[in-house]
Design a protein around this motif. Structure first.
Motif, PDB file in Angstrom:
ATOM      1  N   SER A 119       0.850  -1.188   0.000  1.00  0.00           N
ATOM      2  CA  SER A 119       0.000   0.000   0.000  1.00  0.00           C
ATOM      3  C   SER A 119       0.889   1.242   0.000  1.00  0.00           C
ATOM      4  O   SER A 119       1.652   1.470   0.939  1.00  0.00           O
ATOM      5  N   ILE A 120       0.796   2.026  -1.081  1.00  0.00           N
ATOM      6  CA  ILE A 120       1.690   3.173  -1.249  1.00  0.00           C
ATOM      7  C   ILE A 120       0.884   4.466  -1.246  1.00  0.00           C
ATOM      8  O   ILE A 120       0.048   4.695  -2.135  1.00  0.00           O
ATOM      9  N   PRO A 121       1.103   5.336  -0.250  1.00  0.00           N
ATOM     10  CA  PRO A 121       0.417   6.636  -0.237  1.00  0.00           C
ATOM     11  C   PRO A 121       0.854   7.470  -1.439  1.00  0.00           C
ATOM     12  O   PRO A 121       2.039   7.547  -1.752  1.00  0.00           O
ATOM     13  N   VAL A 122      -0.123   8.072  -2.094  1.00  0.00           N
ATOM     14  CA  VAL A 122       0.199   8.903  -3.260  1.00  0.00           C
ATOM     15  C   VAL A 122       0.024  10.369  -2.905  1.00  0.00           C
ATOM     16  O   VAL A 122       0.992  11.102  -2.735  1.00  0.00           O
ATOM     17  N   LYS A 123      -1.238  10.818  -2.752  1.00  0.00           N
ATOM     18  CA  LYS A 123      -1.493  12.186  -2.308  1.00  0.00           C
ATOM     19  C   LYS A 123      -2.957  12.313  -1.911  1.00  0.00           C
ATOM     20  O   LYS A 123      -3.803  11.508  -2.312  1.00  0.00           O
ATOM     21  N   ASN A 124      -3.233  13.311  -1.097  1.00  0.00           N
ATOM     22  CA  ASN A 124      -4.604  13.595  -0.653  1.00  0.00           C
ATOM     23  C   ASN A 124      -5.288  12.374  -0.029  1.00  0.00           C
ATOM     24  O   ASN A 124      -6.493  12.151  -0.230  1.00  0.00           O
ATOM     25  N   GLY A 125      -4.511  11.577   0.700  1.00  0.00           N
ATOM     26  CA  GLY A 125      -5.078  10.410   1.366  1.00  0.00           C
ATOM     27  C   GLY A 125      -5.283   9.212   0.467  1.00  0.00           C
ATOM     28  O   GLY A 125      -5.676   8.142   0.929  1.00  0.00           O
ATOM     29  N   TYR A 126      -5.003   9.364  -0.828  1.00  0.00           N
ATOM     30  CA  TYR A 126      -5.186   8.258  -1.768  1.00  0.00           C
ATOM     31  C   TYR A 126      -4.009   7.298  -1.676  1.00  0.00           C
ATOM     32  O   TYR A 126      -2.856   7.714  -1.559  1.00  0.00           O
ATOM     33  N   VAL A 146       5.820  -9.535 -12.910  1.00  0.00           N
ATOM     34  CA  VAL A 146       6.098  -9.704 -11.487  1.00  0.00           C
ATOM     35  C   VAL A 146       6.957  -8.562 -10.943  1.00  0.00           C
ATOM     36  O   VAL A 146       7.424  -8.622  -9.801  1.00  0.00           O
ATOM     37  N   ALA A 147       7.181  -7.522 -11.741  1.00  0.00           N
ATOM     38  CA  ALA A 147       7.903  -6.349 -11.261  1.00  0.00           C
ATOM     39  C   ALA A 147       7.071  -5.642 -10.192  1.00  0.00           C
ATOM     40  O   ALA A 147       5.857  -5.511 -10.330  1.00  0.00           O
ATOM     41  N   GLY A 148       7.720  -5.199  -9.142  1.00  0.00           N
ATOM     42  CA  GLY A 148       7.020  -4.460  -8.088  1.00  0.00           C
ATOM     43  C   GLY A 148       6.575  -5.305  -6.911  1.00  0.00           C
ATOM     44  O   GLY A 148       6.006  -4.789  -5.956  1.00  0.00           O
ATOM     45  N   ILE A 149       6.827  -6.619  -6.958  1.00  0.00           N
ATOM     46  CA  ILE A 149       6.521  -7.477  -5.816  1.00  0.00           C
ATOM     47  C   ILE A 149       7.663  -7.351  -4.817  1.00  0.00           C
ATOM     48  O   ILE A 149       8.803  -7.686  -5.125  1.00  0.00           O
ATOM     49  N   GLY A 150       7.377  -6.862  -3.635  1.00  0.00           N
ATOM     50  CA  GLY A 150       8.416  -6.615  -2.642  1.00  0.00           C
ATOM     51  C   GLY A 150       8.809  -7.868  -1.881  1.00  0.00           C
ATOM     52  O   GLY A 150       7.960  -8.715  -1.565  1.00  0.00           O
ATOM     53  N   THR A 151      10.097  -7.980  -1.561  1.00  0.00           N
ATOM     54  CA  THR A 151      10.580  -9.130  -0.800  1.00  0.00           C
ATOM     55  C   THR A 151       9.824  -9.290   0.517  1.00  0.00           C
ATOM     56  O   THR A 151       9.529 -10.402   0.957  1.00  0.00           O
ATOM     57  N   ASN A 194      -4.828  -9.949  -2.994  1.00  0.00           N
ATOM     58  CA  ASN A 194      -5.070  -8.598  -3.518  1.00  0.00           C
ATOM     59  C   ASN A 194      -5.399  -7.594  -2.412  1.00  0.00           C
ATOM     60  O   ASN A 194      -6.416  -6.898  -2.460  1.00  0.00           O
ATOM     61  N   GLU A 195      -4.548  -7.544  -1.412  1.00  0.00           N
ATOM     62  CA  GLU A 195      -4.657  -6.534  -0.363  1.00  0.00           C
ATOM     63  C   GLU A 195      -3.284  -6.363   0.268  1.00  0.00           C
ATOM     64  O   GLU A 195      -2.413  -7.237   0.138  1.00  0.00           O
ATOM     65  N   SER A 196      -3.098  -5.267   0.951  1.00  0.00           N
ATOM     66  CA  SER A 196      -1.840  -5.046   1.652  1.00  0.00           C
ATOM     67  C   SER A 196      -1.924  -5.628   3.060  1.00  0.00           C
ATOM     68  O   SER A 196      -2.875  -5.372   3.783  1.00  0.00           O
ATOM     69  N   ASP A 200       1.678   1.045   5.529  1.00  0.00           N
ATOM     70  CA  ASP A 200       1.960   1.802   4.311  1.00  0.00           C
ATOM     71  C   ASP A 200       3.449   1.847   4.009  1.00  0.00           C
ATOM     72  O   ASP A 200       4.289   2.037   4.893  1.00  0.00           O
ATOM     73  N   TYR A 201       3.744   1.665   2.737  1.00  0.00           N
ATOM     74  CA  TYR A 201       5.121   1.619   2.265  1.00  0.00           C
ATOM     75  C   TYR A 201       5.457   2.948   1.607  1.00  0.00           C
ATOM     76  O   TYR A 201       4.737   3.428   0.738  1.00  0.00           O
ATOM     77  N   LYS A 202       6.567   3.532   2.014  1.00  0.00           N
ATOM     78  CA  LYS A 202       6.996   4.805   1.438  1.00  0.00           C
ATOM     79  C   LYS A 202       8.186   4.554   0.533  1.00  0.00           C
ATOM     80  O   LYS A 202       9.204   4.018   0.956  1.00  0.00           O
ATOM     81  N   VAL A 203       8.036   4.942  -0.729  1.00  0.00           N
ATOM     82  CA  VAL A 203       9.112   4.757  -1.700  1.00  0.00           C
ATOM     83  C   VAL A 203      10.166   5.819  -1.453  1.00  0.00           C
ATOM     84  O   VAL A 203       9.886   7.014  -1.493  1.00  0.00           O
ATOM     85  N   SER A 204      11.378   5.370  -1.166  1.00  0.00           N
ATOM     86  CA  SER A 204      12.452   6.329  -0.887  1.00  0.00           C
ATOM     87  C   SER A 204      13.150   6.726  -2.171  1.00  0.00           C
ATOM     88  O   SER A 204      13.279   5.941  -3.102  1.00  0.00           O
ATOM     89  N   ARG A 205      13.611   7.962  -2.206  1.00  0.00           N
ATOM     90  CA  ARG A 205      14.390   8.439  -3.340  1.00  0.00           C
ATOM     91  C   ARG A 205      15.864   8.261  -2.995  1.00  0.00           C
ATOM     92  O   ARG A 205      16.338   8.691  -1.973  1.00  0.00           O
ATOM     93  N   ASP A 206      16.600   7.596  -3.873  1.00  0.00           N
ATOM     94  CA  ASP A 206      18.018   7.394  -3.623  1.00  0.00           C
ATOM     95  C   ASP A 206      18.821   7.876  -4.817  1.00  0.00           C
ATOM     96  O   ASP A 206      18.320   8.602  -5.664  1.00  0.00           O
ATOM     97  N   SER A 207      20.059   7.464  -4.875  1.00  0.00           N
ATOM     98  CA  SER A 207      20.950   7.947  -5.924  1.00  0.00           C
ATOM     99  C   SER A 207      20.478   7.560  -7.311  1.00  0.00           C
ATOM    100  O   SER A 207      20.904   8.141  -8.306  1.00  0.00           O
ATOM    101  N   ILE A 208      19.618   6.557  -7.403  1.00  0.00           N
ATOM    102  CA  ILE A 208      19.115   6.133  -8.702  1.00  0.00           C
ATOM    103  C   ILE A 208      18.309   7.253  -9.363  1.00  0.00           C
ATOM    104  O   ILE A 208      18.164   7.309 -10.572  1.00  0.00           O
TER     105      ILE A 208
END
Length: 291
Positions: A119-126, A146-151, A194-196, A200-208
């Motif tokens: 579950s990834i927060p986007v904006k405005n509570g969505y 299968v891209a995006g499946i977290g360990t 099909n549920e989290s 909530d998972y926050k995508v971090s910004r890194d050197s990539i």
């Protein structure tokens, strides 16, 4: 009837500030027949003391010289006693019913690997559930990426991980690589809840986000190991194309136009449906940057 033992593995490196929350979210699971192996990848902070101060006999602490998270996961697998193996990250937390729900699915369906959404927060509570293109049920590897499946969302039957290990050389997409390897064998079934079942998972910004070195290295390893990926999983191939396009845009911003063109044509290779459009997209991106 005895409940099967589940081994949960948490690789960690200098996460003394977050590791306790991650551990407690595992220990407070409604399914309690588990062991928790924390593999410390050479931390220089007080991670060890934080873990050892947790008073629960189910927790085991293993130290290793700094070798990377995948080496830590493999170390945990080698020491696992459970019939099932799950992973968490040292800065993520599970909902209390995660293991219970996943084990219910295994019992009901016979699946070899089960994952839930992030579950990834986007904006405005969505919030959006990732990966978006897979629904509840068994995963068709040709039709579903299968891209995006977290360990941290995965639960494996141990027998799967006796044959497969995490690639310790790949700097990104370790979870993707092991799933490609498993699914490409055609011997195992992957099931999506099909549920989290995580907070909530926050995508971090890194050197990539400013250079594509790790991303490209990972993509090149996938190319080398799975040269027939376009035929194995056309859906995943389209995502690989998108990653190359992302790398191309980074190189345009860095004024590395030769690399940008190289990655754009790699994108074409993985997404033939758009091969006539990509040269124009590349030219458009360069023009936009030069304005």
């Amino acid at each position: 009837m005895n409940k099967p033992l589940v081994t949960v593995i948490i690789p960690t490196y200098n996460r003394a500030k977050t590791i306790e929350r991650s551990i407690n979210s595992v220990l407070s699971q409604s399914y309690s027949n588990l062991e928790l192996i924390v593999v410390d990848d050479g931390s220089s902070d007080n991670t060890k003391s934080v873990v050892e101060n947790i008073d629960d006999s189910r927790v085991r602490y293993i130290w290793q010289n700094n070798s990377g998270a995948c080496a830590a996961r493999n170390n945990g697998i080698n020491n696992a006693r459970g019939e099932y193996i799950a992973f968490n990250d040292s800065d993520d937390t599970w909902k209390p019913n995660k293991l219970e729900k996943q084990l219910e699915v295994v019992t009901k369906t016979g699946a070899d690997v089960v994952f839930c959404k992030l579950s990834i927060p986007v904006k405005n509570g969505y919030k959006k559930l990732q990966p978006e293109g897979i629904n509840e049920g068994f995963v068709n590897f040709r039709k579903n990426s299968v891209a995006g499946i977290g360990t941290q969302t995965l639960l494996f039957k141990k027998k799967v991980l006796t044959k497969f290990r995490f690639d310790e050389e790949i700097p990104r997409f370790q979870d993707l690589e092991i799933l490609i390897n498993i699914m490409n064998s055609r011997n195992y079934e992957l099931y999506c809840i099909n549920e989290s079942l995580l907070d909530d998972y926050k995508v971090s910004r890194d050197s990539i986000s400013v250079n594509s070195n790790k991303l490209i290295t990972a993509l090149e390893i996938l190319e080398r190991k799975y040269p027939d990926l376009k035929n194995i999983s056309p859906a995943l191939s389209r995502d690989i194309s998108g990653y190359f396009r992302f790398s191309s845009k980074i190189e345009i911003k860095n004024k590395n136009y030769f690399k940008a063109v190289k990655y754009e044509f790699k994108a074409i290779m993985y997404e033939e449906r758009k091969k006539l459009l990509y040269p124009w997209i590349l030219l458009r991106d360069i023009v936009r940057f030069l304005k």
